[in-house]
Design an enzyme around this catalytic site. Structure first.
Site, PDB file in Angstrom:
ATOM      1  N   GLY A   1       0.828  -1.212   0.000  1.00  0.00           N
ATOM      2  CA  GLY A   1       0.000   0.000   0.000  1.00  0.00           C
ATOM      3  C   GLY A   1       0.856   1.254   0.000  1.00  0.00           C
ATOM      4  O   GLY A   1       2.085   1.197  -0.045  1.00  0.00           O
ATOM      5  N   PHE A   2       0.180   2.362   0.055  1.00  0.00           N
ATOM      6  CA  PHE A   2       0.858   3.663   0.020  1.00  0.00           C
ATOM      7  C   PHE A   2       1.861   3.783   1.171  1.00  0.00           C
ATOM      8  O   PHE A   2       3.082   3.834   0.972  1.00  0.00           O
ATOM      9  CB  PHE A   2      -0.231   4.749   0.074  1.00  0.00           C
ATOM     10  CG  PHE A   2       0.220   6.082   0.568  1.00  0.00           C
ATOM     11  CD1 PHE A   2       1.210   6.783  -0.103  1.00  0.00           C
ATOM     12  CD2 PHE A   2      -0.356   6.646   1.700  1.00  0.00           C
ATOM     13  CE1 PHE A   2       1.626   8.029   0.352  1.00  0.00           C
ATOM     14  CE2 PHE A   2       0.041   7.885   2.150  1.00  0.00           C
ATOM     15  CZ  PHE A   2       1.040   8.575   1.488  1.00  0.00           C
TER      16      PHE A   2
ATOM     17  N   ASP B   1       0.378  -8.879   1.360  1.00  0.00           N
ATOM     18  CA  ASP B   1      -0.637  -7.937   0.877  1.00  0.00           C
ATOM     19  C   ASP B   1      -1.532  -8.688  -0.102  1.00  0.00           C
ATOM     20  O   ASP B   1      -1.043  -9.467  -0.922  1.00  0.00           O
ATOM     21  CB  ASP B   1       0.072  -6.764   0.170  1.00  0.00           C
ATOM     22  CG  ASP B   1      -0.803  -5.528   0.073  1.00  0.00           C
ATOM     23  OD1 ASP B   1      -0.382  -4.468   0.537  1.00  0.00           O
ATOM     24  OD2 ASP B   1      -1.927  -5.631  -0.482  1.00  0.00           O
TER      25      ASP B   1
ATOM     26  N   ASP C   1      -4.409 -12.532   1.928  1.00  0.00           N
ATOM     27  CA  ASP C   1      -5.255 -11.785   2.846  1.00  0.00           C
ATOM     28  C   ASP C   1      -4.713 -12.033   4.260  1.00  0.00           C
ATOM     29  O   ASP C   1      -4.294 -13.157   4.558  1.00  0.00           O
ATOM     30  CB  ASP C   1      -6.683 -12.352   2.717  1.00  0.00           C
ATOM     31  CG  ASP C   1      -7.714 -11.496   3.418  1.00  0.00           C
ATOM     32  OD1 ASP C   1      -7.401 -10.937   4.488  1.00  0.00           O
ATOM     33  OD2 ASP C   1      -8.824 -11.394   2.898  1.00  0.00           O
TER      34      ASP C   1
ATOM     35  N   SER D   1      -5.327  -2.386   5.857  1.00  0.00           N
ATOM     36  CA  SER D   1      -6.670  -1.883   6.125  1.00  0.00           C
ATOM     37  C   SER D   1      -7.051  -0.937   4.995  1.00  0.00           C
ATOM     38  O   SER D   1      -6.191  -0.312   4.394  1.00  0.00           O
ATOM     39  CB  SER D   1      -6.651  -1.132   7.449  1.00  0.00           C
ATOM     40  OG  SER D   1      -7.929  -0.751   7.826  1.00  0.00           O
TER      41      SER D   1
ATOM     42  N   ASN E   1      -5.717 -12.704  13.564  1.00  0.00           N
ATOM     43  CA  ASN E   1      -4.820 -13.702  12.998  1.00  0.00           C
ATOM     44  C   ASN E   1      -3.357 -13.267  13.111  1.00  0.00           C
ATOM     45  O   ASN E   1      -2.482 -14.051  13.499  1.00  0.00           O
ATOM     46  CB  ASN E   1      -5.212 -13.943  11.533  1.00  0.00           C
ATOM     47  CG  ASN E   1      -4.423 -15.072  10.926  1.00  0.00           C
ATOM     48  OD1 ASN E   1      -4.222 -16.107  11.558  1.00  0.00           O
ATOM     49  ND2 ASN E   1      -3.930 -14.879   9.724  1.00  0.00           N
TER      50      ASN E   1
ATOM     51  N   TYR F   1     -14.981   1.777   9.693  1.00  0.00           N
ATOM     52  CA  TYR F   1     -13.552   2.077   9.852  1.00  0.00           C
ATOM     53  C   TYR F   1     -13.261   2.570  11.272  1.00  0.00           C
ATOM     54  O   TYR F   1     -12.380   2.029  11.951  1.00  0.00           O
ATOM     55  CB  TYR F   1     -13.125   3.120   8.824  1.00  0.00           C
ATOM     56  CG  TYR F   1     -11.624   3.315   8.795  1.00  0.00           C
ATOM     57  CD1 TYR F   1     -10.805   2.378   8.175  1.00  0.00           C
ATOM     58  CD2 TYR F   1     -11.030   4.420   9.407  1.00  0.00           C
ATOM     59  CE1 TYR F   1      -9.425   2.547   8.153  1.00  0.00           C
ATOM     60  CE2 TYR F   1      -9.650   4.591   9.376  1.00  0.00           C
ATOM     61  CZ  TYR F   1      -8.862   3.653   8.752  1.00  0.00           C
ATOM     62  OH  TYR F   1      -7.492   3.807   8.740  1.00  0.00           O
TER      63      TYR F   1
ATOM     64  N   TYR G   1      -5.206  -8.866  24.225  1.00  0.00           N
ATOM     65  CA  TYR G   1      -4.146  -9.885  24.090  1.00  0.00           C
ATOM     66  C   TYR G   1      -2.941  -9.525  24.966  1.00  0.00           C
ATOM     67  O   TYR G   1      -2.268 -10.406  25.493  1.00  0.00           O
ATOM     68  CB  TYR G   1      -3.722 -10.033  22.633  1.00  0.00           C
ATOM     69  CG  TYR G   1      -4.525 -11.071  21.874  1.00  0.00           C
ATOM     70  CD1 TYR G   1      -4.270 -12.430  22.021  1.00  0.00           C
ATOM     71  CD2 TYR G   1      -5.543 -10.683  21.012  1.00  0.00           C
ATOM     72  CE1 TYR G   1      -4.998 -13.383  21.317  1.00  0.00           C
ATOM     73  CE2 TYR G   1      -6.281 -11.635  20.304  1.00  0.00           C
ATOM     74  CZ  TYR G   1      -6.005 -12.982  20.462  1.00  0.00           C
ATOM     75  OH  TYR G   1      -6.726 -13.936  19.778  1.00  0.00           O
TER      76      TYR G   1
ATOM     77  N   THR H   1      -1.980  11.398   6.173  1.00  0.00           N
ATOM     78  CA  THR H   1      -0.654  11.294   5.559  1.00  0.00           C
ATOM     79  C   THR H   1      -0.822  11.416   4.047  1.00  0.00           C
ATOM     80  O   THR H   1      -1.829  10.980   3.508  1.00  0.00           O
ATOM     81  CB  THR H   1      -0.031   9.931   5.926  1.00  0.00           C
ATOM     82  OG1 THR H   1       0.068   9.853   7.342  1.00  0.00           O
ATOM     83  CG2 THR H   1       1.348   9.758   5.329  1.00  0.00           C
TER      84      THR H   1
END
Ligand code: UDP
Length: 312
Positions: free
Chosen positions: A10-11, A31, A54, A72, A96, A142, A156, A172
């Site tokens: 991603g970016f 990715d 995934d 995300s 996961n 989101y 966790y 960003t």
């Protein structure tokens, strides 16, 4: 170190992966290319391991020291198109990767967002602010996804001793931000509109604010908190220079010598009125920005012009 960057095509993930490779780490990018692009990794493709997967079902028997979860969908257009997937990516996919981190006793770096603050009534907003968020609005997959994601990480930590750092990323921008109508983030959209002479679409009256950080500063800040920050801490990664969206539109129009008109359009639902990061915590670690907005926009503009053949 042996590092996983989930969402590394991603970016932001691709810029972070480049920095980690330059520092001599062994980087595995995971990715599914749902919004990332393999081309984003072209500078480092031969020096990383790339796994198209995934995060929901990714597993590995290799040994890792740090796992970054940047996987995300970060744009409003996607939350509106695929809200279920967006809501779940911060629960099942996150779960996961956390388990993988525990198996490896790795540090888990969870990319959260300023969206956990919603429409804040305290500006600049510090990490202790609890948020003012709609649980049912169109941004909720989101916003609430990230809030749940943080809660899962902390659960966790308490129950299984997960070593973690939560980074709350504010707006960003920079090269490789996926453009125009696909991704819809404001700086990139305005640049695309300005260089093609289309109207620059300001939502609402343009008086809403954001504080923007150039991607290289964001990556430096992430690197700093991982190296010098405290484990099990939360860090705002952003800027406290608050700017009005209309001023951004005018700045981009001027810097690109564009003939585009500024067109006012309907403000999307639950669009936060103001956003600015209290960054005292990262400043204490020694962070300062290297790229003022004018410089960052210039680099982003140059990149967009060079790549204006439909690839951005
Ligand atoms: N925005 C705008 N025109 C656009 C895209 C966005 O005026 O074409 C506004 C949007 O309403 C918001 C700000 O710019 O107030 C930042 O939007 P973006 O989607 O980039 O990020 P976020 O809202 O998630 O901070």
């Amino acid at each position: 170190m042996n590092i996983i960057v989930a969402g590394g095509a991603g970016f932001l993930g691709s810029h972070l992966s480049e920095k980690l490779v330059e520092e001599g780490n062994d980087v595995t990018v995971v990715d599914d290319l749902s919004s990332g692009l393999e081309g984003n990794l072209s500078n480092i493709r031969r020096r990383i391991h790339f796994i198209k997967s995934d995060i929901v079902d990714f597993d590995s028997d290799d040994k890792f020291d740090v796992i970054f979860n940047l996987a995300s969908n970060a744009s409003r257009i996607e939350w509106e198109k695929r809200p279920v997937e967006v809501a779940l990516s911060n629960s099942s996919g996150n779960n996961n990767l956390i388990k993988l981190a525990l198996k490896n006793r790795a540090l888990y770096v969870y990319a959260s967002s300023s969206e956990v603050y919603g429409n804040p009534d305290v500006i600049p907003t510090s990490e202790s602010y609890l948020g003012r968020v709609s649980t049912t609005g169109s941004r909720s997959p989101y916003d609430e996804g990230k809030r749940f994601g943080e809660a899962l990480v902390k659960s966790y930590e308490r129950e299984y001793g997960l070593r973690n750092i939560i980074i709350r990323l504010f707006n960003t921008y920079g090269p490789r931000m996926r453009g125009g109508d696909f991704y819809g983030r404001v700086i990139d959209r305005f640049i695309q509109q300005a260089i093609t002479g289309r109207p620059i679409t300001v939502y609402g009256d343009g008086m809403q604010t954001r504080s923007f950080t150039y991607v290289k500063d964001t990556v430096d800040a992430i690197d700093l908190v991982v190296k010098s920050g405290s484990v099990n801490q939360v860090y705002n990664i952003g800027n406290d220079r608050e700017m009005r969206i209309l001023d951004i539109a005018e700045l981009i129009k001027k810097m690109s010598n564009s003939t585009s008109e500024i067109e006012f359009m309907k403000l999307p639902e639950d669009d936060p009125r103001r956003r600015s990061a209290d960054i005292s915590r990262i400043r204490k670690l020694g962070f300062s920005h290297r790229f003022p907005i004018e410089l960052g926009i210039q680099y982003t503009l140059d990149y967009a012009i060079e790549n204006s053949n439909g690839t951005v």
